[in-house]
Scaffold this active site. Sequence first.
Site: not given
Length: 136
Positions: A61, A99, A102
């Site tokens: 990301e 996550c 991110c």
Amino acid sequence: MEPRPPYAADHELVDAAVETLEARFDPDRHRVASALRTEDGTVYTAVNLKSSVDQATVHCEPVTLENALADGHDSFDCSVAVRFRENDPANDPVVISACGVCRELLYDYDPTLDVLVRLDGELRKVALSELLPARA
């Protein structure tokens, strides 16, 4: 805000991430791919980066975000991450949630960003702000 069904463009975003994962997959280095769509519809993709000695890992990301920023974009529409299912004989890719780190990074660059996630086995579109703890 309730999760929403995805649009056709959202399915295309998933397809872009899957194509990138299939093209660059390496079980030791590149196991996850993401796609980020800017407000003008430009799509950026990337895979995660992992060093060969497991000392450094960069999630995908931030890489998609950096690529978009480097091209001058600063307003984003939607993001998605995919990986191959573990222990799946068909090895079908599946949408996964970003996550927490991110999520926070993406939010800091555009708090209005939506993300695609799987909820009860179905693809759904959710405001990224809904996936973060309350901000003071």
